[in-house]
Design a protein around this motif. Sequence first.
Motif, PDB file in Angstrom:
ATOM      1  N   PHE B 123      39.761  40.342  30.022  1.00  0.00           N
ATOM      2  CA  PHE B 123      38.322  40.369  31.248  1.00  0.00           C
ATOM      3  C   PHE B 123      39.202  41.236  32.360  1.00  0.00           C
ATOM      4  O   PHE B 123      39.028  42.484  32.919  1.00  0.00           O
ATOM      5  CB  PHE B 123      37.128  39.433  31.665  1.00  0.00           C
ATOM      6  CG  PHE B 123      36.476  39.821  32.384  1.00  0.00           C
ATOM      7  CD1 PHE B 123      35.442  41.220  32.051  1.00  0.00           C
ATOM      8  CD2 PHE B 123      36.871  40.111  33.995  1.00  0.00           C
ATOM      9  CE1 PHE B 123      33.961  41.186  33.085  1.00  0.00           C
ATOM     10  CE2 PHE B 123      35.254  40.365  34.788  1.00  0.00           C
ATOM     11  CZ  PHE B 123      34.302  40.857  34.086  1.00  0.00           C
ATOM     12  N   CYS B 124      40.174  40.747  33.075  1.00  0.00           N
ATOM     13  CA  CYS B 124      40.558  41.590  34.050  1.00  0.00           C
ATOM     14  C   CYS B 124      41.107  42.179  33.772  1.00  0.00           C
ATOM     15  O   CYS B 124      42.206  43.292  34.814  1.00  0.00           O
ATOM     16  CB  CYS B 124      41.664  40.082  34.345  1.00  0.00           C
ATOM     17  SG  CYS B 124      40.349  38.292  34.834  1.00  0.00           S
ATOM     18  N   ARG B 137      47.373  35.409  37.071  1.00  0.00           N
ATOM     19  CA  ARG B 137      46.435  35.842  38.477  1.00  0.00           C
ATOM     20  C   ARG B 137      46.024  37.153  37.893  1.00  0.00           C
ATOM     21  O   ARG B 137      46.404  37.786  37.123  1.00  0.00           O
ATOM     22  CB  ARG B 137      46.937  35.991  39.336  1.00  0.00           C
ATOM     23  CG  ARG B 137      47.688  34.129  40.328  1.00  0.00           C
ATOM     24  CD  ARG B 137      48.033  34.060  41.661  1.00  0.00           C
ATOM     25  NE  ARG B 137      48.390  32.892  41.711  1.00  0.00           N
ATOM     26  CZ  ARG B 137      48.100  31.535  41.979  1.00  0.00           C
ATOM     27  NH1 ARG B 137      46.680  32.615  41.976  1.00  0.00           N
ATOM     28  NH2 ARG B 137      48.233  30.647  42.269  1.00  0.00           N
ATOM     29  N   ASP B 138      44.506  37.209  38.622  1.00  0.00           N
ATOM     30  CA  ASP B 138      44.212  38.424  38.381  1.00  0.00           C
ATOM     31  C   ASP B 138      43.896  39.918  39.418  1.00  0.00           C
ATOM     32  O   ASP B 138      45.282  39.096  40.030  1.00  0.00           O
ATOM     33  CB  ASP B 138      42.415  38.279  38.598  1.00  0.00           C
ATOM     34  CG  ASP B 138      41.642  37.970  39.754  1.00  0.00           C
ATOM     35  OD1 ASP B 138      42.480  38.481  40.462  1.00  0.00           O
ATOM     36  OD2 ASP B 138      40.402  36.995  39.766  1.00  0.00           O
ATOM     37  N   GLY B 141      44.224  38.244  42.897  1.00  0.00           N
ATOM     38  CA  GLY B 141      45.424  37.059  42.854  1.00  0.00           C
ATOM     39  C   GLY B 141      45.004  35.727  42.549  1.00  0.00           C
ATOM     40  O   GLY B 141      45.566  34.931  42.719  1.00  0.00           O
ATOM     41  N   MET B 142      43.057  35.757  42.593  1.00  0.00           N
ATOM     42  CA  MET B 142      42.710  34.528  41.975  1.00  0.00           C
ATOM     43  C   MET B 142      43.272  34.255  40.521  1.00  0.00           C
ATOM     44  O   MET B 142      43.517  35.048  39.456  1.00  0.00           O
ATOM     45  CB  MET B 142      41.193  34.696  41.611  1.00  0.00           C
ATOM     46  CG  MET B 142      40.939  35.603  43.318  1.00  0.00           C
ATOM     47  SD  MET B 142      40.717  34.076  44.409  1.00  0.00           S
ATOM     48  CE  MET B 142      39.255  33.300  43.696  1.00  0.00           C
ATOM     49  N   LEU B 143      44.176  32.916  40.082  1.00  0.00           N
ATOM     50  CA  LEU B 143      44.217  32.322  39.330  1.00  0.00           C
ATOM     51  C   LEU B 143      43.472  32.364  38.103  1.00  0.00           C
ATOM     52  O   LEU B 143      41.882  32.472  38.182  1.00  0.00           O
ATOM     53  CB  LEU B 143      44.300  30.403  39.501  1.00  0.00           C
ATOM     54  CG  LEU B 143      45.135  29.533  38.449  1.00  0.00           C
ATOM     55  CD1 LEU B 143      46.544  30.264  38.171  1.00  0.00           C
ATOM     56  CD2 LEU B 143      44.453  28.196  38.552  1.00  0.00           C
ATOM     57  N   ILE B 144      43.291  32.420  36.833  1.00  0.00           N
ATOM     58  CA  ILE B 144      43.372  32.860  35.719  1.00  0.00           C
ATOM     59  C   ILE B 144      43.839  31.450  34.876  1.00  0.00           C
ATOM     60  O   ILE B 144      44.513  30.858  34.664  1.00  0.00           O
ATOM     61  CB  ILE B 144      43.723  33.678  34.625  1.00  0.00           C
ATOM     62  CG1 ILE B 144      43.291  35.281  35.536  1.00  0.00           C
ATOM     63  CG2 ILE B 144      42.777  33.848  33.060  1.00  0.00           C
ATOM     64  CD1 ILE B 144      43.635  36.637  34.810  1.00  0.00           C
ATOM     65  N   GLU B 145      42.787  30.576  35.049  1.00  0.00           N
ATOM     66  CA  GLU B 145      42.282  29.071  33.520  1.00  0.00           C
ATOM     67  C   GLU B 145      43.075  29.256  33.394  1.00  0.00           C
ATOM     68  O   GLU B 145      42.457  30.010  31.932  1.00  0.00           O
ATOM     69  CB  GLU B 145      41.313  28.286  33.946  1.00  0.00           C
ATOM     70  CG  GLU B 145      40.821  27.589  35.543  1.00  0.00           C
ATOM     71  CD  GLU B 145      39.556  26.922  34.799  1.00  0.00           C
ATOM     72  OE1 GLU B 145      39.493  26.304  35.819  1.00  0.00           O
ATOM     73  OE2 GLU B 145      39.136  26.853  33.260  1.00  0.00           O
TER      74      GLU B 145
END
Lengths: 198, 198
Positions: B123-124, B137-138, B141-145
């Motif tokens: 998706f990212c 990270r996307d 900068g948000m973590l991708i679990e």
Amino acid sequence: MSGGGKRVYLAGPDVFLPDAAARGEALRAVCAAHGLAGVFPLDALAGGDAPGWAGLPEALRIARRNEAHIASCDALVANLTPFRGPSADAGTVFELGYMRALGRPVFGWSNAAAPFAARSRAFCGAAAARGADGAWRDGEGMLIEDFPDMADNLMIHGAILASGGVLVAEEVEAAGRWRSLSAFGACIAAVARRLSQG
Amino acid sequence: MSGGGKRVYLAGPDVFLPDAAARGEALRAVCAAHGLAGVFPLDALAGGDAPGWAGLPEALRIARRNEAHIASCDALVANLTPFRGPSADAGTVFELGYMRALGRPVFGWSNAAAPFAARSRAFCGAAAARGADGAWRDGEGMLIEDFPDMADNLMIHGAILASGGVLVAEEVEAAGRWRSLSAFGACIAAVARRLSQG
């Protein structure tokens, strides 16, 4: 760590930030200024993990821990800023539903102000179209919810209102989307008023 | 309408299909074949709406009605097929959290088999990258679990396993994504086994 006062669970994708711990402290400071104890998902449990969780994979231990955190709180505040799609982060939404079923007040805030219907249509792009019945549908024929004033799926906004909570949405430009504390601050002020009523 | 047997709430974006009522009957027929009474979100409440809901907007009445449906059921089965993003439909996820907090078993099924981590990275797109710490990270900068074996956010899969439920995921081609009953049937068989244990 969480100070005195009523306990508020801080649900949201803030845990995914590169500086998640510092973000948690920033959210907690706003809570403290209103006499509330913010509980961040990354906090350790007061009594530690249950002995039975020792053999579980880390992901499942985190899930148990967060459920226990929520159950220990007087209210839940969810960061509903859209996350990888038109809706809020799925973990956050799960937690909101969990607290709602416990019968305690749930609140939401978002750094995006467009209604859910508009965001969903924008996400679907050119595939979004009105059918013969006037309803908006995506490229797969799935309905695009179009209820007035809903900031996300109706279960989310409906639960917040039914619980006596509020949803504060403010438009923040992309660079500050995961940083601004304006809507959060207004939401926490509402939580403090609500919980002071007992 | 729902027949005899234990009651199972059928959460999912199936309500958004153009032929939602017929879809509800198809899901209910699978439940009935296993001795279960399927409860579809569009069903009327057995006792009708509460008098106090009369003045509410329709969206909020639907939210109250679905909460009451869930509370009336012995288990919840969620269609977790990804919906407008890498995660399940937000309303469905809310409902799963709600039932989990009631302490009853929750189950999930999905017509997409890729793990959540892979779906989220897809998706990212090109923005997804590993940081210096090895974490995905996307672009913000948000973590991708990136936990092994999770079919969606860890709160969702964790709750299902903690409740004694199962999550059945099968890959279905796009044309049948909202139609196939294969994973659903396997899930309902597991629900029937679980509920027959009392």
